[in-house]
Design an enzyme around this catalytic site. Sequence first.
Site, short mmCIF file in Angstrom:
data_model
loop_
_atom_site.label_atom_id
_atom_site.label_comp_id
_atom_site.label_asym_id
_atom_site.label_seq_id
_atom_site.Cartn_x
_atom_site.Cartn_y
_atom_site.Cartn_z
N CYS A 92 5.40 35.91 46.93
CA CYS A 92 4.05 35.35 46.86
C CYS A 92 3.43 35.16 48.26
CB CYS A 92 4.14 34.01 46.11
SG CYS A 92 2.65 33.00 46.19
N CYS B 289 1.91 31.72 48.98
CA CYS B 289 3.00 30.74 49.13
C CYS B 289 3.52 30.74 50.57
CB CYS B 289 4.17 31.06 48.19
SG CYS B 289 3.75 31.02 46.44
#
Length: 107
Positions: free
Chosen positions: A32, A35
């Site tokens: 991600c 993230c």
Amino acid sequence: MSSVTAVSDDKFESEVMESDLPVLLDFWAEWCGPCKMLSPILDEVAQNYDGRLKVVKINIDENPETPQKFAVRGIPTLMLFKGGNLEATKVGAMSKSQLVAFIDSNI
């Protein structure tokens, strides 16, 4: 000096739900991008709020039970827990000032 703690499905109850401090939980995954952008901000926040807030993260790929329990649909998802209760949720990457405002309005 506090830092971000990794938790697993097994440790979720003791680390998050039974914590004396409010807990900011980050649902994330290795693949991600947002993230990864949020990670250094969480490190800073963990240090700035040391003693007042516990910052933990859980990898959703390695720990499928907890995200399912809280119906996490997108990552990063941040959840703030106080006294074992979910107080607030924020989905998506954010700036440090946005994150601080989210935390301050909920703890």
